[in-house]
Design a protein around this motif. Structure first.
Motif, PDB file in Angstrom:
ATOM      1  N   HIS A  21      -2.207   1.015   8.596  1.00 46.48           N
ATOM      2  CA  HIS A  21      -2.277   0.293   7.321  1.00 46.48           C
ATOM      3  C   HIS A  21      -2.863   1.198   6.252  1.00 46.48           C
ATOM      4  CE1 HIS A  21      -4.010  -2.421   4.262  1.00 46.48           C
ATOM      5  NE2 HIS A  21      -2.889  -3.080   4.475  1.00 46.48           N
ATOM      6  N   GLU A  23      -3.131   1.563   1.595  1.00 49.02           N
ATOM      7  CA  GLU A  23      -2.870   1.016   0.265  1.00 49.02           C
ATOM      8  C   GLU A  23      -2.608   2.173  -0.680  1.00 49.02           C
ATOM      9  OE1 GLU A  23      -5.638  -1.858  -1.146  1.00 49.02           O
ATOM     10  OE2 GLU A  23      -5.852  -2.763   0.844  1.00 49.02           O
ATOM     11  N   GLU A  33      -6.660   1.828   8.321  1.00 50.23           N
ATOM     12  CA  GLU A  33      -6.513   1.429   9.718  1.00 50.23           C
ATOM     13  C   GLU A  33      -5.585   2.404  10.439  1.00 50.23           C
ATOM     14  OE1 GLU A  33      -5.713  -2.619  12.243  1.00 50.23           O
ATOM     15  OE2 GLU A  33      -6.077  -2.733  10.097  1.00 50.23           O
TER      16      GLU A  33
END
Length: 80
Positions: A21, A23, A33
């Motif tokens: 994960h 962003e 992550e």
């Protein structure tokens, strides 16, 4: 696994992992992550990074965050 957990398990060493994960902001991707593949020796870290593909990276756990600069394709330039 969160990056802070990786730092606790593998303190002050290079780690190879797969991004689970992240962003993306304007020109950065902040990875929070990961799935750890394993620790990498200092001598092999650069070669492992160069051999990495897709979502696999090598990063040092001394860094507080995993931040990758995002480069946009600007195309080829040619002389007219």
């Amino acid at each position: 696994m969160k990056w802070q957990e990786v730092q606790q398990i593998y303190p002050n060493q290079f780690v190879k992992f797969e991004v689970l994960h992240s962003e993306e902001t304007e020109n950065q991707e902040v990875i929070d992550e990961v799935a750890v593949i394993g620790p990498i020796s200092d001598e092999k870290a650069t070669q492992e990074l160069l051999d990495s593909r897709d979502n696999t990276l090598v990063y040092h756990t001394s860094k507080d965050q995993v931040i990758v600069k995002v480069r946009k394709n600007v195309g080829l330039r040619r002389k007219l």
